[in-house]
Design a protein around this motif. Structure first.
Motif, PDB file in Angstrom:
ATOM      1  N   GLU A   1       0.828  -1.205   0.000  1.00 26.17           N
ATOM      2  CA  GLU A   1       0.000   0.000   0.000  1.00 26.17           C
ATOM      3  C   GLU A   1       0.867   1.262   0.000  1.00 26.17           C
ATOM      4  O   GLU A   1       0.573   2.234  -0.700  1.00 26.17           O
ATOM      5  CB  GLU A   1      -0.908  -0.007   1.224  1.00 26.17           C
ATOM      6  CG  GLU A   1      -1.857   1.172   1.295  1.00 26.17           C
ATOM      7  CD  GLU A   1      -2.760   1.121   2.509  1.00 26.17           C
ATOM      8  OE1 GLU A   1      -3.504   2.093   2.732  1.00 26.17           O
ATOM      9  OE2 GLU A   1      -2.723   0.112   3.243  1.00 26.17           O
TER      10      GLU A   1
ATOM     11  N   SER B   1       2.118   2.154  -3.351  1.00 23.57           N
ATOM     12  CA  SER B   1       1.109   2.471  -4.370  1.00 23.57           C
ATOM     13  C   SER B   1       1.133   3.929  -4.791  1.00 23.57           C
ATOM     14  O   SER B   1       0.619   4.276  -5.860  1.00 23.57           O
ATOM     15  CB  SER B   1      -0.292   2.102  -3.853  1.00 23.57           C
ATOM     16  OG  SER B   1      -0.642   2.899  -2.732  1.00 23.57           O
TER      17      SER B   1
ATOM     18  N   ALA C   1      -0.869  -6.730  -5.370  1.00 20.27           N
ATOM     19  CA  ALA C   1      -1.777  -6.622  -4.226  1.00 20.27           C
ATOM     20  C   ALA C   1      -2.812  -7.740  -4.250  1.00 20.27           C
ATOM     21  O   ALA C   1      -3.160  -8.306  -3.205  1.00 20.27           O
ATOM     22  CB  ALA C   1      -2.464  -5.258  -4.234  1.00 20.27           C
ATOM     23  N   GLU C   2      -3.293  -8.093  -5.443  1.00 21.09           N
ATOM     24  CA  GLU C   2      -4.268  -9.177  -5.555  1.00 21.09           C
ATOM     25  C   GLU C   2      -3.625 -10.522  -5.242  1.00 21.09           C
ATOM     26  O   GLU C   2      -4.225 -11.368  -4.555  1.00 21.09           O
ATOM     27  CB  GLU C   2      -4.866  -9.192  -6.963  1.00 21.09           C
ATOM     28  CG  GLU C   2      -5.844 -10.334  -7.228  1.00 21.09           C
ATOM     29  CD  GLU C   2      -7.064 -10.309  -6.314  1.00 21.09           C
ATOM     30  OE1 GLU C   2      -7.738 -11.366  -6.208  1.00 21.09           O
ATOM     31  OE2 GLU C   2      -7.353  -9.264  -5.717  1.00 21.09           O
TER      32      GLU C   2
ATOM     33  N   LEU D   1       1.685  -3.172  -9.259  1.00 18.27           N
ATOM     34  CA  LEU D   1       1.169  -3.017  -7.909  1.00 18.27           C
ATOM     35  C   LEU D   1      -0.235  -3.574  -7.736  1.00 18.27           C
ATOM     36  O   LEU D   1      -0.535  -4.222  -6.730  1.00 18.27           O
ATOM     37  CB  LEU D   1       1.214  -1.545  -7.495  1.00 18.27           C
ATOM     38  CG  LEU D   1       2.568  -1.098  -6.942  1.00 18.27           C
ATOM     39  CD1 LEU D   1       2.662   0.408  -6.851  1.00 18.27           C
ATOM     40  CD2 LEU D   1       2.810  -1.727  -5.569  1.00 18.27           C
ATOM     41  N   GLU D   2      -1.111  -3.359  -8.703  1.00 10.51           N
ATOM     42  CA  GLU D   2      -2.477  -3.877  -8.572  1.00 10.51           C
ATOM     43  C   GLU D   2      -2.488  -5.399  -8.588  1.00 10.51           C
ATOM     44  O   GLU D   2      -3.165  -6.040  -7.767  1.00 10.51           O
ATOM     45  CB  GLU D   2      -3.362  -3.321  -9.687  1.00 10.51           C
ATOM     46  CG  GLU D   2      -3.697  -1.845  -9.513  1.00 10.51           C
ATOM     47  CD  GLU D   2      -4.737  -1.387 -10.521  1.00 10.51           C
ATOM     48  OE1 GLU D   2      -5.311  -2.255 -11.230  1.00 10.51           O
ATOM     49  OE2 GLU D   2      -4.971  -0.170 -10.609  1.00 10.51           O
ATOM     50  N   GLU D   3      -1.736  -5.979  -9.498  1.00 10.56           N
ATOM     51  CA  GLU D   3      -1.699  -7.437  -9.580  1.00 10.56           C
ATOM     52  C   GLU D   3      -0.981  -8.027  -8.369  1.00 10.56           C
ATOM     53  O   GLU D   3      -1.398  -9.062  -7.832  1.00 10.56           O
ATOM     54  CB  GLU D   3      -1.004  -7.872 -10.865  1.00 10.56           C
ATOM     55  CG  GLU D   3      -1.132  -9.368 -11.127  1.00 10.56           C
ATOM     56  CD  GLU D   3      -0.679  -9.771 -12.518  1.00 10.56           C
ATOM     57  OE1 GLU D   3      -0.653 -10.989 -12.786  1.00 10.56           O
ATOM     58  OE2 GLU D   3      -0.349  -8.876 -13.320  1.00 10.56           O
TER      59      GLU D   3
END
Length: 312
Positions: free
Chosen positions: A161, A164, A226-227, A222-224
């Motif tokens: 986070e 991000s 985080a998932e 970052l999005e992937e």
């Protein structure tokens, strides 16, 4: 040791006021305790009694008797222990000690206990500390391994986070040219690379313990990322808790994902993941600070205090 600063611990402040050294007779005057706590005697007594189930004077007297028992067990004279506990006369101390412990101070031996029954679990802890024993039903339901595993997952999420807000350039900037944590993992020179390895290590080990195929490595955007962390985090926690529940720390895993296959003790696998995860999390912190991002220390003490409202 420097204590973490995560906000005021009001109970600790009240206890400090109760136990602060002061010359005087048996016990310390309530007014003096309240003054040290910047409170009126009425509010001070009501607050402490409510939080501890024991009046300030009774708590102080009991804890100082526990300290006196420890001092005598360490070789202190009864006279010295009596005056250190705030008693004006040795006779008064001997009577109070005998009522509390069921034997005179002179009968204290190396095997004698030094804690007295307490409604709040607050006891003297040598040499100058307190021990606050939580009731079993109020203790966090975790052992040290569980605490480390949960903290690792939570802390990794916080670092993802924190990253991000970075630009893509800053996220992938090389901060440590040629840096490797484990030789077989390759270089981890950027925030992106270290965070990816934090997640990837758990994906690989979960697959090994589960006996499934070698996992496909997802992207490190970052999005992937985080998932991926959102999915593998609970899976890893459940895996470790399952090992503990079965008492299988000494069981061996023959990992066919390795070439050639290798044998690993499950307890050592968990220790391995925790060791290098802790190192990588601190490495990410150094890189984030170099990019101007403010991050905390990643201290499990602070994390547990935040999670349980400052009671850790």
């Amino acid at each position: 040791m420097t204590e973490p600063t995560t906000g005021r611990d009001r109970l600790r402040e009240l206890l400090d006021a109760v136990l602060a050294d002061e010359d005087g007779g048996e016990g310390t005057a309530l007014a003096a305790m309240a003054e040290r706590a910047y409170s009126s005697p009425f509010h001070f007594s009501r607050r402490l009694s409510r939080d501890t189930g024991e009046s300030p004077v009774a708590l102080r007297r009991r804890v100082l008797l526990e300290r006196a028992a420890w001092q005598i067990r360490q070789g202190s004279s009864v006279t010295d222990a009596a005056f250190a506990a705030g008693y004006r006369s040795v006779e008064g101390f001997i009577r109070a000690f005998g009522r509390a412990f069921g034997h005179p101070p002179g009968a204290t031996t190396s095997g004698s206990g030094t804690w007295l029954p307490a409604p709040n679990g607050i006891h003297f802890h040598p040499p100058i500390h307190l021990w606050i024993e939580s009731p079993p039903q109020e203790r966090p339901a975790m052992d040290v391994v569980s605490l480390q595993v949960h903290h690792d997952i939570a802390d990794t999420g916080r670092l993802i986070e924190a990253a991000s807000g970075l630009s893509e350039e800053a996220y992938r900037r090389v901060h440590a040219p040629g840096w490797t944590v484990l030789t077989w993992d390759g270089p981890e020179e950027s925030i992106a690379a270290v965070l990816d390895h934090l997640v990837w290590a758990k994906e690989v080990w979960c697959a090994s313990v589960d006996g499934t195929d070698f996992p496909e490595r997802g992207g490190d955007g970052l999005e992937e990322l985080a998932e991926r962390h959102r999915v593998i985090g609970p899976h890893w926690v459940a895996t470790v808790e399952g090992i503990g529940r079965r008492g299988a720390w000494g069981d061996r895993l023959v990992d066919a994902l390795c070439d050639p296959p290798e044998s690993f003790v499950l307890g050592s696998v968990v220790a391995h993941v925790l060791t290098y995860a802790a190192h990588r999390r601190q490495l990410v912190r150094h890189m984030l600070r170099a990019e101007g991002v403010e991050v905390d220390h990643g201290d499990p003490i602070e994390w547990l205090q935040d999670r349980y409202g400052g009671t850790s």
